[in-house]
Scaffold this active site. Structure first.
Site, PDB file in Angstrom:
ATOM      1  N   SER A  65      -7.715  -5.910   1.824  1.00 27.45           N
ATOM      2  CA  SER A  65      -6.573  -5.520   2.737  1.00 27.45           C
ATOM      3  C   SER A  65      -6.723  -4.036   3.034  1.00 27.45           C
ATOM      4  CB  SER A  65      -5.138  -5.755   1.948  1.00 27.45           C
ATOM      5  OG  SER A  65      -4.179  -4.943   2.661  1.00 27.45           O
ATOM      6  N   TYR A 122       1.204  -4.499  -5.098  1.00 22.86           N
ATOM      7  CA  TYR A 122       0.130  -5.361  -4.041  1.00 22.86           C
ATOM      8  C   TYR A 122      -0.891  -4.354  -3.756  1.00 22.86           C
ATOM      9  CZ  TYR A 122      -1.536  -7.314   0.163  1.00 22.86           C
ATOM     10  OH  TYR A 122      -2.246  -7.815   1.322  1.00 22.86           O
TER      11      TYR A 122
END
Length: 267
Positions: free
Chosen positions: A154, A167
């Site tokens: 990401s 995350y």
């Protein structure tokens, strides 16, 4: 002859979103597939995950393209189930050439307010699950003296994001795992890379917005992250990156982070 004729791809988180889009694209390009997905609700992160019906419809669509597919309803945190899926794939499809570590979750929460269970779920699914799957695929790739591993990280694997410490930590960990595996596996002709999308128009995008009690559009406007004037990218944009890295066109690309961020990291 299609680009991936004779190849077998093992994809986690395959039932919907980015994983499904990549699975169908690889099938259209000639690959046979092993599709693994938890395919059931989990207590965390709380938004809707793919269901068993989506895993079944993926199988139907891939078979309609004339390709073979094995489906596995399994949690990437379950090493026994992952190992069995990899072994069955090798036995029935003959090999694994491409691993797309895509399974992952996302959620919001201040670091000091997260529970240990929430932290562990995020790290175990996003990072440990990728390692466990790679652990069992790598010996097959070594035997073949070639193969490709693509880890779906990401933009959060390259910069910090507030209210997403768990995350972000998991995605930075995945970036580091990519680098380490690239070094370890290069002598066997195995390439390892990670991709780093900005927000993607998938059910996860909708799920995160629902957890915030708002809409994906409102979150995109609030974050004002992308440099290009788009709120998010499409799964097809991720597909193009994966197909390139999986192909011989990227035969000398390894240990690389391919960013698909609409300019977010440049802002």
């Amino acid at each position: 002859m299609a680009e991936f004729d004779g190849k077998v791809a093992f994809i986690t988180g395959a039932a919907h979103g980015q994983g499904r889009a990549v699975a169908l694209a690889l099938a259209r390009a000639g690959a046979d597939l092993a599709a693994l997905d938890v395919a059931r609700p989990l207590s965390y992160p709380g938004y809707r995950l793919a269901g068993a019906d989506e895993l079944q419809t993926l199988q139907t669509e891939v078979e309609a393209l004339g390709r073979r597919i094995l489906t596995f309803a399994a949690d990437v945190r379950d090493e026994t189930a992952v190992a069995a899926a990899v072994q069955q794939t090798a036995t029935e499809l003959g090999r694994i050439d491409i691993l797309f570590n895509n399974a992952g979750i996302a959620a919001y929460g201040l670091a000091h307010e997260l529970s240990e269970e929430q932290w562990d779920a995020m790290l175990d699914i996003n990072l440990k699950g990728a390692w466990l799957t790679a652990k069992h695929v790598i010996p097959l790739l070594i035997d073949q003296q070639r193969g490709v591993i693509i880890n779906n990280s990401s933009v959060a694997g390259l910069r910090g994001f507030g209210r997403m410490s768990h995350y972000t930590a998991s995605k930075w960990g995945l970036t580091g795992l990519t680098k380490a595996l690239a070094i370890e596996l290069a002598p066997y002709g195995i390439r390892v890379n990670s991709i780093h999308p900005t927000g993607v128009n998938t059910p996860m995008n909708d799920g995160l917005a629902a957890l915030e009690g708002t809409t994906p559009e409102a979150i995109a406007e609030r974050s004002a992250g992308n440099l290009l004037p788009v709120p998010w990218i499409e799964p097809e944009d991720v597909v193009e990156a994966v197909l390139f890295l999986a192909s011989d066109r990227a035969r000398y690309v390894t240990g690389t982070q391919l960013v698909i961020d609409a300019g977010l990291l440049t802002r």
